[in-house]
Design an enzyme around this catalytic site. Structure first.
Site, short mmCIF file in Angstrom:
data_model
loop_
_atom_site.label_atom_id
_atom_site.label_comp_id
_atom_site.label_asym_id
_atom_site.label_seq_id
_atom_site.Cartn_x
_atom_site.Cartn_y
_atom_site.Cartn_z
N ARG A 232 0.85 -1.18 0.00
CA ARG A 232 0.00 0.00 0.00
C ARG A 232 0.89 1.24 0.00
O ARG A 232 1.93 1.28 0.67
CB ARG A 232 -0.90 0.04 1.25
CG ARG A 232 -2.06 -0.95 1.23
CD ARG A 232 -3.12 -0.58 0.18
NE ARG A 232 -4.28 -1.45 0.21
CZ ARG A 232 -4.52 -2.44 -0.66
NH1 ARG A 232 -3.65 -2.72 -1.61
NH2 ARG A 232 -5.63 -3.16 -0.57
N GLU A 261 -4.23 7.53 -5.59
CA GLU A 261 -4.45 6.73 -6.80
C GLU A 261 -5.75 7.18 -7.47
O GLU A 261 -6.74 7.35 -6.75
CB GLU A 261 -4.53 5.25 -6.44
CG GLU A 261 -3.23 4.72 -5.86
CD GLU A 261 -3.29 3.25 -5.44
OE1 GLU A 261 -4.27 2.57 -5.80
OE2 GLU A 261 -2.37 2.79 -4.77
N HIS A 280 -1.61 -0.12 -9.71
CA HIS A 280 -2.24 -0.95 -8.69
C HIS A 280 -2.89 -2.20 -9.32
O HIS A 280 -4.09 -2.43 -9.22
CB HIS A 280 -3.30 -0.15 -7.90
CG HIS A 280 -3.70 -0.81 -6.62
ND1 HIS A 280 -4.03 -0.12 -5.47
CD2 HIS A 280 -3.82 -2.13 -6.27
CE1 HIS A 280 -4.36 -0.97 -4.51
NE2 HIS A 280 -4.24 -2.20 -4.98
C1 3PG Z 1 -6.03 -5.09 -3.43
O1 3PG Z 1 -5.16 -4.27 -3.59
O2 3PG Z 1 -6.60 -5.23 -2.35
C2 3PG Z 1 -6.33 -6.01 -4.56
O3 3PG Z 1 -5.65 -5.53 -5.65
C3 3PG Z 1 -7.74 -6.03 -5.01
O4 3PG Z 1 -8.10 -4.78 -5.47
P1 3PG Z 1 -8.98 -4.54 -6.79
O5 3PG Z 1 -10.19 -5.41 -6.70
O6 3PG Z 1 -9.32 -3.07 -6.72
O7 3PG Z 1 -8.13 -4.85 -7.97
#
Ligand code: 3PG
Length: 321
Positions: A232, A261, A280
């Site tokens: 994170r 983000e 991400h």
């Molecule tokens: C997360 O970071 O917790 C996972 O990538 C899942 O996130 P997403 O569903 O937004 O891709």
């Protein structure tokens, strides 16, 4: 039929399972107000990583029974508020450990083999630069794995296969179980940051880890070292990292997660040539996208049909044991 609210869409295989079982409302809008406008009669929220479920949203949702995350992290949910209102918070521990570990290795290799620059040389007719920018070998280098949970351990397996030396740091685990695994556990972050050739972060976003990677730690790294963050953004002092990269105090970074983000169009990270950026997506593969959607939906269906789902973050607080 009960209403299931999705601030962001999930993959169709998950949505299919809700057919005939619930009224599905997909917002494609992650603002607090948009969610509040729709949440008043919702039974469940299925939540990806971008929208935040705040106390205000939970207070506007008197019928809400469950918030189901598509991943392991639940730092975008006010769990205390959910518990106070009797709302189950479900997650999927381990569901995307493998893709995150694979993405971490891809980033490490891309950094050390200088892939983005090599690619741009070829495209820009600069073939002759092949002797200027030389890749380095991963074998024999030392990786420092910070956070030795499910993802950290998947990273370990892959780094070992690449012939790397392993340092690890995790004050929360029992190290005895790894005796004989040729891992050296460090007693402090200072030690791991100063010794590793590649530091990789695999910690949750909790008060203890927020801002954990300070300027002082970054400046302890070797000038030849790299840092990778697929956990994170909040874990790193991002301004200090930018400074260190600008001043070439470290060799480079690869980041999948950020303080804000998406990144703003004027973010200084975008100007740096020693950082690799991905949006991400470490957890998101063709395979895991389906798994995350299906399993998050299944936990909601459990609730709809009167069963208690498997992974409940606030199980004890809600006396569901
Ligand atoms: C997360 O970071 O917790 C996972 O990538 C899942 O996130 P997403 O569903 O937004 O891709």
């Amino acid at each position: 039929m009960e209403k299931v609210l999705l601030p962001e869409k999930i993959i169709d295989e998950g949505l299919q399972l809700l057919k005939g079982k619930a009224e599905v409302v997909i917002l494609n809008d992650i603002t607090e107000q948009a969610i509040i406008n729709e949440v008043h009669d919702a039974f469940a929220i299925i939540l990806r990583s971008r929208a935040k479920i705040t106390r205000k949203i939970i207070e506007a949702a008197p019928r809400l029974k469950v918030i189901s995350r598509t991943g392991a992290g639940y730092d975008n949910i006010d769990v205390e508020a959910a518990t106070q209102h009797g709302v189950m918070v479900c997650n999927l521990p381990g569901i995307n450990s493998l893709p995150v570990a694979e993405h971490t290795i891809a980033l490490m290799l891309a950094l050390m083999k200088q892939l983005p620059k090599m690619d741009s040389y070829v495209r820009n007719k600069q073939w002759y630069k092949r002797n200027e920018l030389i890749a380095e070998e991963v074998a024999g280098k030392t990786v420092g794995i910070v956070g030795f949970g499910k993802i950290g351990r998947e990273v370990l397996v892959r780094c070992k296969a690449l012939g790397m030396n392993i340092l690890a740091y995790d004050p929360y685990i029992d190290k005895q179980q790894f005796n004989g695994d040729s891992i050296r556990f460090c007693d402090s972050l200072d030690e791991i940051f100063s010794k590793a050739d590649v530091v990789t972060l695999h910690v949750p976003n909790i008060p203890e880890t927020r801002g954990m990677v300070t300027k002082q730690l970054i400046y302890l790294m070797k000038p030849t070292a790299y840092i990778i963050n697929t956990s994170r953004g909040e874990v790193i002092d991002q301004d200090a990292l930018v400074e260190a990269l600008k001043e070439r105090r470290i060799a480079g970074a690869a980041l999948d997660v950020f303080h804000k983000e998406p990144l703003e169009s004027d973010d200084p990270l975008l100007e740096l040539d020693n950082v690799i950026l991905t949006p991400h997506v470490a957890a998101l593969t063709k395979e895991s996208g389906v798994k995350m959607a299906v399993e998050a939906v299944k936990q909601v269906i459990d609730c709809l049909e009167g069963r208690i789902p498997k992974y409940i973050v606030n199980r004890r607080e809600l006396n569901l044991e």
